[in-house]
Design a protein around this motif. Structure first.
Motif, PDB file in Angstrom:
ATOM      1  N   GLN A  17      18.135  12.617  10.591  1.00 43.77           N
ATOM      2  CA  GLN A  17      17.478  13.076   9.245  1.00 43.77           C
ATOM      3  C   GLN A  17      16.734  11.843   9.138  1.00 43.77           C
ATOM      4  OE1 GLN A  17      19.761  14.435   6.228  1.00 43.77           O
ATOM      5  NE2 GLN A  17      17.615  15.928   5.492  1.00 43.77           N
ATOM      6  N   ALA A  18      16.870  10.732   8.801  1.00 47.53           N
ATOM      7  CA  ALA A  18      16.101   9.488   9.409  1.00 47.53           C
ATOM      8  C   ALA A  18      15.150   9.062  10.501  1.00 47.53           C
ATOM      9  CB  ALA A  18      17.704   8.249   9.182  1.00 47.53           C
ATOM     10  N   TYR A  19      16.073   9.173  11.841  1.00 48.36           N
ATOM     11  CA  TYR A  19      14.622   9.383  12.799  1.00 48.36           C
ATOM     12  C   TYR A  19      13.693   9.942  12.571  1.00 48.36           C
ATOM     13  CZ  TYR A  19      18.282   6.407  13.881  1.00 48.36           C
ATOM     14  OH  TYR A  19      19.806   5.013  13.998  1.00 48.36           O
ATOM     15  N   ILE A  20      14.028  11.462  12.394  1.00 48.82           N
ATOM     16  CA  ILE A  20      12.589  11.881  12.129  1.00 48.82           C
ATOM     17  C   ILE A  20      11.852  12.268  11.297  1.00 48.82           C
ATOM     18  CG2 ILE A  20      12.220  14.402  12.353  1.00 48.82           C
ATOM     19  CD1 ILE A  20      14.979  14.807  13.386  1.00 48.82           C
ATOM     20  N   TYR A  21      12.483  11.574   9.928  1.00 47.69           N
ATOM     21  CA  TYR A  21      11.259  11.557   9.249  1.00 47.69           C
ATOM     22  C   TYR A  21      10.833  10.027   9.526  1.00 47.69           C
ATOM     23  CZ  TYR A  21      10.256   9.030   4.596  1.00 47.69           C
ATOM     24  OH  TYR A  21       9.151   9.314   3.682  1.00 47.69           O
ATOM     25  N   LEU A  22      11.336   8.851   9.133  1.00 48.07           N
ATOM     26  CA  LEU A  22      10.261   7.732   9.571  1.00 48.07           C
ATOM     27  C   LEU A  22       9.261   8.019  10.939  1.00 48.07           C
ATOM     28  CD1 LEU A  22      13.392   5.230   9.578  1.00 48.07           C
ATOM     29  CD2 LEU A  22      12.054   5.205   7.389  1.00 48.07           C
ATOM     30  N   ALA A  23       9.499   8.303  11.554  1.00 41.27           N
ATOM     31  CA  ALA A  23       9.109   8.479  13.152  1.00 41.27           C
ATOM     32  C   ALA A  23       7.952   9.643  12.160  1.00 41.27           C
ATOM     33  CB  ALA A  23       9.291   9.596  14.280  1.00 41.27           C
ATOM     34  N   LEU A  24       7.777  10.770  11.836  1.00 43.26           N
ATOM     35  CA  LEU A  24       7.166  11.405  10.974  1.00 43.26           C
ATOM     36  C   LEU A  24       5.874  11.000   9.927  1.00 43.26           C
ATOM     37  CD1 LEU A  24       8.062  15.107  10.389  1.00 43.26           C
ATOM     38  CD2 LEU A  24       6.062  14.021  12.511  1.00 43.26           C
ATOM     39  N   PHE A  25       6.742  10.251   8.935  1.00 41.39           N
ATOM     40  CA  PHE A  25       6.024   9.356   8.002  1.00 41.39           C
ATOM     41  C   PHE A  25       5.177   8.231   9.033  1.00 41.39           C
ATOM     42  CE2 PHE A  25       6.490   5.995   4.453  1.00 41.39           C
ATOM     43  CZ  PHE A  25       5.183   6.832   3.867  1.00 41.39           C
ATOM     44  N   VAL A  26       5.602   7.456   9.854  1.00 38.10           N
ATOM     45  CA  VAL A  26       4.749   6.843  10.166  1.00 38.10           C
ATOM     46  C   VAL A  26       3.261   7.070  11.318  1.00 38.10           C
ATOM     47  CG1 VAL A  26       4.367   4.771  11.817  1.00 38.10           C
ATOM     48  CG2 VAL A  26       6.423   4.644  10.102  1.00 38.10           C
ATOM     49  N   CYS A  27       3.169   7.706  11.491  1.00 37.40           N
ATOM     50  CA  CYS A  27       2.299   8.754  12.432  1.00 37.40           C
ATOM     51  C   CYS A  27       1.880   9.433  11.804  1.00 37.40           C
ATOM     52  CB  CYS A  27       4.176  10.079  13.017  1.00 37.40           C
ATOM     53  SG  CYS A  27       2.370  10.999  14.183  1.00 37.40           S
ATOM     54  N   ILE A  28       2.155  10.589   9.903  1.00 40.49           N
ATOM     55  CA  ILE A  28       1.218  10.415   9.216  1.00 40.49           C
ATOM     56  C   ILE A  28       0.544   9.470   8.631  1.00 40.49           C
ATOM     57  CG2 ILE A  28       1.167  12.150   7.192  1.00 40.49           C
ATOM     58  CD1 ILE A  28       3.297  14.573   8.475  1.00 40.49           C
ATOM     59  N   THR A  29       1.288   8.711   8.281  1.00 34.48           N
ATOM     60  CA  THR A  29       0.433   7.207   8.088  1.00 34.48           C
ATOM     61  C   THR A  29      -0.913   6.732   8.273  1.00 34.48           C
ATOM     62  OG1 THR A  29       2.420   7.074   6.760  1.00 34.48           O
ATOM     63  CG2 THR A  29       0.821   5.327   6.510  1.00 34.48           C
ATOM     64  N   GLY A  30       0.398   6.827  10.533  1.00 39.10           N
ATOM     65  CA  GLY A  30      -0.972   6.668  11.070  1.00 39.10           C
ATOM     66  C   GLY A  30      -2.666   7.042  11.459  1.00 39.10           C
ATOM     67  N   VAL A  31      -2.064   8.005  11.370  1.00 36.54           N
ATOM     68  CA  VAL A  31      -2.850   9.105  11.351  1.00 36.54           C
ATOM     69  C   VAL A  31      -4.787   8.737   9.807  1.00 36.54           C
ATOM     70  CG1 VAL A  31      -4.430  11.192  11.494  1.00 36.54           C
ATOM     71  CG2 VAL A  31      -2.401  10.980  12.528  1.00 36.54           C
ATOM     72  N   PHE A  32      -3.745   8.975   8.892  1.00 41.43           N
ATOM     73  CA  PHE A  32      -4.800   8.672   8.273  1.00 41.43           C
ATOM     74  C   PHE A  32      -5.422   7.411   7.825  1.00 41.43           C
ATOM     75  CE2 PHE A  32      -2.286  12.236   6.105  1.00 41.43           C
ATOM     76  CZ  PHE A  32      -3.016  12.849   6.213  1.00 41.43           C
ATOM     77  N   PHE A  33      -4.668   6.641   8.397  1.00 40.12           N
ATOM     78  CA  PHE A  33      -4.940   5.514   7.983  1.00 40.12           C
ATOM     79  C   PHE A  33      -6.472   5.277   9.239  1.00 40.12           C
ATOM     80  CE2 PHE A  33      -4.807   1.011  10.954  1.00 40.12           C
ATOM     81  CZ  PHE A  33      -5.032   0.167  10.085  1.00 40.12           C
ATOM     82  N   SER A  34      -6.228   6.212  10.166  1.00 42.31           N
ATOM     83  CA  SER A  34      -7.007   6.092  11.291  1.00 42.31           C
ATOM     84  C   SER A  34      -8.423   6.287  11.157  1.00 42.31           C
ATOM     85  CB  SER A  34      -6.297   6.240  13.014  1.00 42.31           C
ATOM     86  OG  SER A  34      -5.203   5.784  13.263  1.00 42.31           O
ATOM     87  N   VAL A  35      -7.691   7.672  10.355  1.00 41.76           N
ATOM     88  CA  VAL A  35      -9.437   8.200  10.313  1.00 41.76           C
ATOM     89  C   VAL A  35      -9.961   7.457   9.111  1.00 41.76           C
ATOM     90  CG1 VAL A  35     -10.454  10.209   9.360  1.00 41.76           C
ATOM     91  CG2 VAL A  35      -8.157  10.750  11.058  1.00 41.76           C
ATOM     92  N   ALA A  36      -9.202   7.405   8.493  1.00 41.35           N
ATOM     93  CA  ALA A  36     -10.113   6.627   7.084  1.00 41.35           C
ATOM     94  C   ALA A  36     -10.678   5.254   7.099  1.00 41.35           C
ATOM     95  CB  ALA A  36      -9.369   6.184   6.155  1.00 41.35           C
ATOM     96  N   ASN A  37      -9.349   3.790   7.368  1.00 43.23           N
ATOM     97  CA  ASN A  37      -9.629   3.079   7.898  1.00 43.23           C
ATOM     98  C   ASN A  37     -10.280   2.326   8.505  1.00 43.23           C
ATOM     99  OD1 ASN A  37      -6.766   3.397   5.674  1.00 43.23           O
ATOM    100  ND2 ASN A  37      -8.563   2.486   4.709  1.00 43.23           N
ATOM    101  N   ILE A  38      -9.807   2.507   9.937  1.00 42.66           N
ATOM    102  CA  ILE A  38     -10.164   2.663  11.106  1.00 42.66           C
ATOM    103  C   ILE A  38     -12.219   3.158  11.133  1.00 42.66           C
ATOM    104  CG2 ILE A  38     -10.059   2.567  13.364  1.00 42.66           C
ATOM    105  CD1 ILE A  38      -7.298   2.036  13.213  1.00 42.66           C
ATOM    106  N   GLY A  39     -11.633   4.945  11.438  1.00 42.72           N
ATOM    107  CA  GLY A  39     -13.036   5.700  11.880  1.00 42.72           C
ATOM    108  C   GLY A  39     -14.669   5.155  10.672  1.00 42.72           C
ATOM    109  N   TYR A  40     -13.928   5.308   9.312  1.00 40.65           N
ATOM    110  CA  TYR A  40     -14.701   5.441   8.824  1.00 40.65           C
ATOM    111  C   TYR A  40     -15.332   3.786   7.882  1.00 40.65           C
ATOM    112  CZ  TYR A  40     -15.393  10.121   7.919  1.00 40.65           C
ATOM    113  OH  TYR A  40     -15.599  11.777   8.974  1.00 40.65           O
ATOM    114  N   GLY A  41     -14.192   2.971   8.550  1.00 40.99           N
ATOM    115  CA  GLY A  41     -14.283   1.854   8.200  1.00 40.99           C
ATOM    116  C   GLY A  41     -14.154   1.152   6.534  1.00 40.99           C
TER     117      GLY A  41
END
Lengths: 291, 313
Positions: A17-41
């Motif tokens: 459970q912990a691995y799946i949760y942590l993987a998903l959590f980091v992945c989803i945060t990464g997606v939002f980070f890429s779009v908002a912070n990297i993509g839009y700057g």
């Protein structure tokens, strides 16, 4: 308590459970980070990632309910609660141990995603105060949601029911601003609202005690208090409903943090919600022995 | 050692226990007998603090369970009806966790786990996940868990239920090997299972104690001194005549011919103990009495007599 905390933490990792949760959590945060912070700057991590509505839905209506569902429900199902409750530990130690284990998993995730604001800081200017208050808000808010999940898990025997109820609670919390805006202001709606609460409490009371007379007395007492308040402070009934609902709203408190405001009353409020939920969970478990 | 006084437990309007009292002395092995639903598990759950009684007190070595629950629970090891096992842990991990739960330090818990695994012959399976163990082994892990911390009192709820005959013998031997070091209470609804291990027996029926005594005394106490078994050598017709005409005998019937010319009779006497008179009577008639015994009920029969029902299994 430490034994329970350690076992619970281990169980998160042995069950994947912990691995799946942590993987998903980091992945989803990464997606939002890429779009908002990297993509839009945008350089503001708290306002563009942490306070994104879909991001919050994922954490509070999906991830936390799944993390908390098995805390107590599974113990009851497999009768391992007999081991804990007949061991020389008190119920609050059991509750606290489990809560802290779940909170630890959440904090580990939070620690990992700190990498993202660090990336921003390395490549540009990070609004540090804003980010910090966003983190504080997220920790406090998630603690109260974990406490709510713990309580719900203690109330039921089925992990599936626990996860659904917690998810519904999470969604209602996240939509609470919208829901409150739909509530009309005025004397009649306030009375209707009070009536619903009194009836709900009476029904709960009846199912708990199975004594019609006691429930009737509770109902009349509720009506009496409402009527008394009406004559004493009429203005509360005219303008008080939405403002008190807003005051109670967990989301409203959370929002302040994401906007960079660390309000002491919000800190106290979120911590109190956590403490009260854990206290009620203790009482629920304690009370089951008397049935 | 363990004192239970006037225990009452209501589930809503249903009275599960209606005022149960008994006490266990140090070193005793006591059987708690009763049919399903007689209140055995409820009694044990209250003694171990899993449930709270509606009224009544439980004292363990003089410590009140309600007033000082932590201190009292330290003195108890409990194996519930369904062993409380975490299936995803290995045997060693689980027993170590139980040790730490019972307040041992990490190193102590490690040592304690090894010790109880030795006692219960689990060492060869210590690294196995509990979910992969057979039912007999799971039961052993359950028992090992109760032994962690070496508590003076062990409460075992139906420790042999669902096991095959070989496993039953194993667990029975295991429990017997613990005697002397611990005071043990075992519940069961199968008499033969615990008759041989327990030196005292408490019989529960519908939430009340209907009998408590030493196993042997219980059999004697509930025997009827007016019912005799008579084995006599002689002519069948003459024996019949003597028994029929004697004022001592109320009723009798022939049970069997034990060996040629030797007959066994069941005799119901007309007054209290007639054994001496009966012996003399046959002696006067030149017949030899091989034995006269007061008919003893087996524990099984005592149980049926007291609870008024046949056993379910």
């Amino acid at each position: 308590m430490i034994a329970i905390y350690k076992r619970e933490l281990k169980a998160y990792f042995t069950s994947m459970q912990a691995y799946i949760y942590l993987a998903l959590f980091v992945c989803i945060t990464g997606v939002f980070f890429s779009v908002a912070n990297i993509g839009y700057g945008y350089n503001d991590f708290a306002s563009y990632v942490l306070s994104n509505f879909y991001y919050m839905i994922f954490i509070y209506a999906i991830a936390i309910p799944i993390l908390t569902m098995r805390l107590f429900a599974e113990e009851k199902k497999h009768k391992t609660d007999q081991l804990l409750l007949t061991a020389p530990v008190s119920v609050w130690e059991i509750v606290l141990g489990k809560f802290l284990a779940c909170a630890t998993i959440f904090l580990i995730g939070l620690a990992i995603i700190t990498v993202f604001p660090i990336i921003i800081a390395a490549n540009g200017e990070l609004p540090i105060a804003n980010t910090l208050s966003g983190y504080i808000g997220m920790i406090l808010f998630s603690f109260s949601m974990i406490a709510v999940g713990t309580l719900i898990s203690a109330l039921t025997e089925e992990p599936v029911i626990a996860v659904i109820v917690s998810a519904v609670f999470g969604i209602l919390t996240l939509f609470s601003k919208l829901l409150v805006s739909l509530v009309p202001e005025g004397i009649v709606p306030t009375f209707v609202f009070c009536g619903i609460i009194i009836i709900a409490i009476t029904v709960l009371f009846y199912f708990d005690t199975k004594k019609p007379l006691v429930s009737a007395v509770a109902f009349l007492a509720g009506c009496g208090i409402t009527a008394g308040l009406y004559f004493w402070k009429k203005e509360w009934f005219m303008y008080g409903l939405t403002s008190s609902l807003n005051w109670l709203s967990l989301e409203k408190r959370y929002e302040e943090f994401l906007n960079g405001i660390v309000n002491l009353s919000s800190v106290v409020y979120l911590l109190s919600v956590t403490a009260i939920c854990l206290f009620i969970a203790t009482q629920v478990i304690e009370k089951r022995r008397w049935r | 050692m363990l004192l239970v006084e006037d225990l009452v437990k209501n589930y809503g309007s249903h009275e599960a226990l209606k005022g149960i009292s008994f006490h266990l002395e140090e070193g005793q092995i006591v059987g708690l007998l009763g049919q399903n639903g007689a209140g055995k598990s409820t009694t044990m759950n209250i003694i171990t603090g899993y449930l709270s009684a509606t009224s009544g007190t439980v004292k363990i070595q003089g410590i009140d369970l309600l007033e000082q629950p932590k201190k009292a629970k330290k003195l108890l090891g409990y194996l519930p009806e369904q062993p409380p096992l975490y299936e995803k842990m290995t045997v060693r991990e689980y027993l170590q966790f139980v040790g730490e739960l019972k307040g041992l330090k990490k190193n102590e818990a490690k040592q304690e786990a090894t010790e109880v695994m030795e006692k219960t012959n689990l060492l060869e399976r210590e690294q196995m996940l509990i979910k992969h163990l057979s039912k007999g082994y799971k039961q052993r892990v359950g028992l090992a868990q109760a032994l962690v911390g070496n508590p003076p009192i062990l409460i075992l709820d139906e420790p042999m239920v669902g096991l095959d005959p070989n496993q039953i013998i194993e667990i029975r031997e295991l429990i017997r090997s613990l005697a002397g070091k611990h005071t043990i209470m075992i519940s069961s609804h199968i008499l033969s299972e615990i008759e041989t291990i327990c030196d005292h027996i408490i019989i529960l029926d519908e939430g009340t104690v209907v009998a408590k005594n030493e196993t042997k005394r219980l059999e004697l106490e509930h025997s009827n001194p007016k019912q005799l078994r008579l084995v006599v050598k002689g002519n069948k017709k003459e024996i019949h005549k003597i028994l029929r005409e004697s004022e001592l005998v109320k009723r009798y019937n022939l049970v069997s011919e034990v060996e040629p010319g030797v007959y066994e009779f069941q005799v119901v006497s007309a007054k209290e103990d007639i054994r001496d008179d009966l012996f003399l009577l046959f002696a006067q008639n030149q017949m030899i009495v091989y034995s006269i015994n007061v008919e003893q009920l087996s524990l099984e029969e005592v149980f049926i007599k007291l609870t008024g029902k046949e056993e379910e299994e």
